[in-house]
Design an enzyme around this catalytic site. Sequence first.
Site: not given
Lengths: 339, 101
Positions: A130-132
């Site tokens: 859900v981030e990088m």
Amino acid sequence: MLRKLQLLMLLLSFVSLEAQSDGMEKWLLPTSVPQPKDNKLTQERVELGRLLYFDTRLSRGNQLSCASCHHPERGWTDLIPTSKAVGFDGRVGPRNSPTILNAAYQKHQFWDGRVKSLEQQALGPITADVEMNMPLELLIPKLKKIKGYVKLFKKAYPDEGLTQKTVAKAIASFERTVVSTESPFDRYAKGDASAISQEAKEGFELFKGKAHCTECHDGFNFSDGSFQNIGLHDGELQGKELGRYNVKNRAAWYGVFKTPTLRDVTKSYPYFHDGSVKTLKEATVICSQGGRFEHNVRNKSDVMVDRHLNEAEVEKIVTFMKTLTGPDLQIKIPTKFPQ
Amino acid sequence: MKQILLISLFTSLSLFGANHIVNQKGKTFIPHEITVHPGDTITFKNSDPFAHNAYTDDEDNEFDIGMQPTGEDKIITVKPGNNFSVECAIHPNMLLEVIIK
């Protein structure tokens, strides 16, 4: 005679400074940050870490960097409740982006404290989907193709080169330089009685006394690193955030999160792990009333009880907390990256 | 008669071991290091005005005393094994080193 008078005045001013800083040692910022033996700070490591921190090529879609959610111009956070505006491909992270200011002093990283070092922390958001969303098996070959980085890694870590370990070490090195600047409160703690207002001084006394804030927001970083359930939700937490309980099902960890620093707190809104509170005043009211829910909170911390503060007292505490904000750290945001 | 009393005292000591008191005060374990023998007990006291905890994930001596309110005592018995560290689950800066002899 004049010289004697001057000497007396000088002595008196020292006495007054001494009195001011008496008992204030625990609030004074340390002069250095803790560093692991195998990753001592060097200029090369910090510089390399700074470039990596701001480089969007560390994300799968080349759109996000560490700074996307922890930006120096946004209080080292992103100023939105749960990072939904910048998550990879529009994905929504479950928690408020915590400031990285003074993370170097913390024993545990992340809201749930799931890792114990900045080196372990650094790769978490890079790989999180859900981030990088960048798997390390893709990241390292990608970075190795950038000659400029290979050169910089060789300089910073001559015996190790470019590996996932040194990527983490370099980012951690940069993060160790993200520490508080001198705030009005720091000048007060060092003995400058005029550095903060009378209202702020009274707020500080309430903070340590009647309001019991220091039972968690204690010491120079205004966090004792403790894990607390502050009663933001009632009843069982099914479907909601279980906090540190997700790391291990320890009863004491049900719904608990790490006590955040209050340093530069005016810059890192919204507040709490879910970013559900917009203002410092509202956050203070919730904490001083013993959480949003007084009863029916499983494992609520026993320090979260109604302290019966009136509005003027809350205002004084807020005024005091505003004195914990120092000038922005002078960080050069890179405009060019290694090629 | 004296001999019997002495023997019985020695037997009960070796059977039940010594008790070591560790106080939790000012968000620290006091003392922060103790030397124990297998079979000894450790009594955790809480003199702070808020709850504490003590746990270890050590392979031989794993325990978790749960939430420990102010004024409450919790006792654990040391098993044979290696030295281990104890933390408070609420205040992780608290650390107790247990040395096993």
